[in-house]
Design a protein around this motif. Structure first.
Motif, short mmCIF file in Angstrom:
data_model
loop_
_atom_site.label_atom_id
_atom_site.label_comp_id
_atom_site.label_asym_id
_atom_site.label_seq_id
_atom_site.Cartn_x
_atom_site.Cartn_y
_atom_site.Cartn_z
N ILE A 57 6.59 -33.29 -19.16
CA ILE A 57 7.06 -34.55 -19.75
C ILE A 57 5.88 -35.41 -20.22
O ILE A 57 5.85 -35.86 -21.37
CB ILE A 57 7.92 -35.32 -18.72
N THR A 58 4.89 -35.66 -19.32
CA THR A 58 3.77 -36.54 -19.66
C THR A 58 2.96 -36.00 -20.84
O THR A 58 2.51 -36.76 -21.71
CB THR A 58 2.83 -36.72 -18.45
N GLN A 59 2.75 -34.69 -20.91
CA GLN A 59 1.95 -34.08 -21.97
C GLN A 59 2.79 -33.59 -23.14
O GLN A 59 2.30 -32.86 -24.01
CB GLN A 59 1.14 -32.91 -21.38
N ASN A 60 4.09 -33.93 -23.12
CA ASN A 60 4.99 -33.53 -24.23
C ASN A 60 4.95 -32.04 -24.51
O ASN A 60 4.94 -31.61 -25.68
CB ASN A 60 4.66 -34.33 -25.49
N ASP A 61 4.90 -31.20 -23.48
CA ASP A 61 4.83 -29.74 -23.63
C ASP A 61 6.20 -29.16 -23.32
O ASP A 61 6.61 -29.03 -22.15
CB ASP A 61 3.77 -29.18 -22.66
N ALA A 62 6.95 -28.82 -24.38
CA ALA A 62 8.33 -28.34 -24.23
C ALA A 62 8.37 -27.00 -23.49
O ALA A 62 9.27 -26.76 -22.67
CB ALA A 62 8.99 -28.21 -25.60
N ASP A 63 7.41 -26.11 -23.79
CA ASP A 63 7.40 -24.80 -23.14
C ASP A 63 7.20 -24.93 -21.63
O ASP A 63 7.88 -24.26 -20.83
CB ASP A 63 6.29 -23.92 -23.73
N SER A 64 6.25 -25.78 -21.24
CA SER A 64 6.03 -26.00 -19.82
C SER A 64 7.25 -26.63 -19.16
O SER A 64 7.62 -26.30 -18.02
CB SER A 64 4.81 -26.92 -19.61
N LEU A 65 7.88 -27.55 -19.88
CA LEU A 65 9.08 -28.20 -19.35
C LEU A 65 10.18 -27.18 -19.05
O LEU A 65 10.76 -27.18 -17.97
CB LEU A 65 9.59 -29.25 -20.35
N VAL A 66 10.41 -26.29 -20.02
CA VAL A 66 11.46 -25.26 -19.84
C VAL A 66 11.08 -24.31 -18.70
O VAL A 66 11.92 -23.94 -17.88
CB VAL A 66 11.66 -24.46 -21.16
N PHE A 67 9.80 -23.93 -18.63
CA PHE A 67 9.34 -22.99 -17.60
C PHE A 67 9.54 -23.56 -16.20
O PHE A 67 10.07 -22.89 -15.31
CB PHE A 67 7.86 -22.63 -17.83
N TYR A 68 9.08 -24.82 -16.02
CA TYR A 68 9.16 -25.40 -14.67
C TYR A 68 10.60 -25.73 -14.27
O TYR A 68 10.96 -25.61 -13.09
CB TYR A 68 8.27 -26.65 -14.58
#
Length: 588
Positions: A57-68
């Protein structure tokens, strides 16, 4: 076993209880493993939440968001699986343990001396065998494993919190000692409160059981209002016991909730300052610590509640083990197992007392020859029924000797001895079952055909066939669907089909009508033929033709002889008794 109601936990008692899990070690260890797995998975979720915030969320990383988020979902699925397994098998283990304890307890109670039941409340024993043992199951389903799981989770959470931020962890720990102290006080108070609750439950069960059984007497003597007031008083004490536990809960849980809220406020305040001023902490860590603090305090609050369940189970276990530790059994060291007794009975200077120093039998001696019919008569309290109780080894004699077929009574194996003696009591007890099962007592060796044949021989068949469902008619609790005479006939048939070596009639015709007495007399003639018989009776028909009559008074034998011999004694005890009680029957 001592009752240390002031102690929060009885380790010795707990170890004894754990021995009952030995047959189920695989399940025990699996539940333990599930508890460990749940503690690890519980910490993993907040950590993944932190990574979701900081890297997604903080780094606006959609891939990381979906992964976690997906990882959190997988962890959640595993948590559900282990949670289901943990709860199911913990409860399964508890039910297996209490089944084993209940079977052991019931078997133990069945071997108690009659004297134990004379001095014990049936309602209390029922409470021990049913509700107390059921409460023990909560040790495993709600207590032991849940507490272990929560403690592991707290330990893992603390270690993880120190690893992530020792400053925030120390902040959380400033509140923790206060909650631990409150929990400890709460546990001790609840232990004492639950002791009182179980005592009041036992008293309530005992009162209700006894008065429902004796409701006829209550109504006959118009005691409804008085007994109702007594019940209200007992129920009030029961309520008071429970209110005390509610009081302690009402104090503890708001304090625990307030402490959690204060801790979260401290985390937000201290962590927020660090984020704003120095950027040494991330937003994800603050959110994670809020979640971890709740995970740390929630189990602590729940441990107190689960410790209540554990303590209630321990209190119940203490009560049950007290009965299991009660040594009130007839010593069964005899080895003689005869297929058939001849029925030669000898009493030599037998003394006995139900209460120490209050002798009921004062050195009585008599002999019964094989196949002989002996009547024992005397006033109430003379000791007649006591003789029968001693012959069946329901009680142990104080001194003297009882011999059967030349062997001391204690040399016979108890079950083998009692199987050779059939007793028909004045107060007949019938189970809430069919007439057939009340006669055979579910002995497979006695068939329905044999029962019917025996009933025809003694003239009872006709009476039974007039009932609905005949031999399969349910007589309900204590045989209330039958008259006292009919119950007596069923008891007589029960004795008849067992084909005893020794027959005992303990005032078996004192409460029956003339027709039932005639049937019983016919059965008596068949049963006593070529069989040792001891008859305790007031009615002339059952003692007039006895081979020998023993007259007892105040625990002593005062006269012995046949009916005609005893009547010839001027101012004899039996003659006076006969003239006072039996003469009008002879005229009839």
């Amino acid at each position: 076993m001592e009752n240390n109601s002031g102690n929060a936990f009885d380790t010795k008692l707990f170890k004894r209880l754990l021995k009952y899990t030995n047959p189920y070690k695989k399940t025990f260890y699996f539940v333990g493993f599930a508890a460990i797995a749940l503690s690890g998975l519980g910490v993993l979720r907040p950590y993944l939440l932190k990574l979701t915030i900081d890297k997604g969320i903080t780094q606006n990383d959609a891939d990381s968001l979906v992964f976690y988020v997906s990882s959190m979902l997988v962890v959640l699925i595993f948590e559900v699986i282990f949670q289901f397994s943990f709860i199911f098998y913990a409860n399964w283990l508890g039910q297996e343990v209490i089944r084993d304890i209940r079977v052991k307890l019931y078997k133990h109670m069945m071997n108690f001396k009659k004297q134990y039941f004379d001095n014990s409340s049936v309602g209390r024993l029922v409470t021990r065998a049913v509700s107390d043992i059921e409460t023990i199951a909560s040790i495993f389903s709600q207590g032991l494993f849940m507490i272990i799981s929560d403690l592991l989770k707290m330990l893992v959470v603390l270690v993880f919190m120190f690893w992530q931020s020792w400053q925030l962890t120390l902040l959380v720990l400033t509140v923790l000692p206060f909650i631990i102290y409150a929990t400890r006080v709460f546990q001790k108070k609840m232990k004492i409160a639950f002791e009182e609750v179980r005592t009041q439950v036992s008293n309530l069960n005992s009162y209700v059981q006894e008065h429902l059984t004796g409701m006829k007497i209550v109504q006959i003597f118009n005691r409804e209002e008085e007994e109702y007031e007594r019940f209200k008083d007992i129920n009030r004490k029961h309520r008071k016991g429970w209110i005390k536990t509610v009081w302690y809960n009402a104090i503890f849980f708001p304090i625990a909730e307030m402490s959690t809220s204060i801790t979260i406020g401290l985390i937000v305040w201290f962590g927020g300052l660090r984020v704003v001023e120095s950027d040494t902490l991330s937003l994800g860590i603050i959110v994670m610590f809020i979640e971890l603090a709740q995970m740390l305090f929630r189990p602590l609050r729940q441990i107190a509640d689960k410790f209540n369940s554990l303590q209630m189970g321990m209190v119940a276990a203490n009560r049950v083990f007290k009965i299991l530790d009660t040594d009130s059994q007839i010593e069964n060291t005899g080895t003689l197992v005869p297929k058939k007794l001849k029925g030669h009975i000898v009493f030599e200077e037998v003394r006995f007392s139900y209460i120490p120093d209050e002798e009921i039998l004062k050195g009585i001696s008599f002999e019964v020859q094989p196949g002989e019919t002996v009547a024992i008569v005397g006033a109430t309290g003379a000791g007649k029924s006591t003789v029968i109780n001693l012959l069946s080894r329901f009680y142990e004699i104080d001194s003297g000797t009882i011999r059967v077929d030349g062997e001391e009574l204690n040399d016979y194996e108890i079950t083998a001895l009692r199987s050779q003696i059939a007793v028909v009591l004045q107060d007949v007890f019938l189970f809430a079952d069919s007439i057939l099962n009340n006669i055979t007592l579910n002995k497979e060796r006695i068939t329905e055909e044999q029962v019917i044949a025996a009933a025809k021989e003694i003239g009872v068949h006709e009476f039974i066939t007039t009932l609905p469902n005949s031999y399969h008619y349910n007589v309900k609790e204590r045989g209330v669907m039958l008259s006292s005479g009919q119950r007596q006939l069923i008891a007589f048939l029960r004795a008849y089909v067992s084909n005893p070596s020794v027959l005992v009639l303990d005032e078996a015709t004192s409460s029956v009508d003339s027709y039932s007495e005639q049937l019983i007399q016919e059965a008596t003639d068949k049963l006593t033929k070529s069989r040792t018989s001891i008859v305790i009776a007031h009615r002339l028909a059952t003692i007039k033709n006895a081979d020998k009559i023993i007259v007892m008074d105040l625990g002593k034998i005062v006269e012995t002889g046949t009916h005609s011999e005893l009547l010839k004694k001027e101012s004899g005890y039996y003659k006076n008794l006969y003239e006072a009680q039996f003469q009008h029957e002879e005229v009839n």
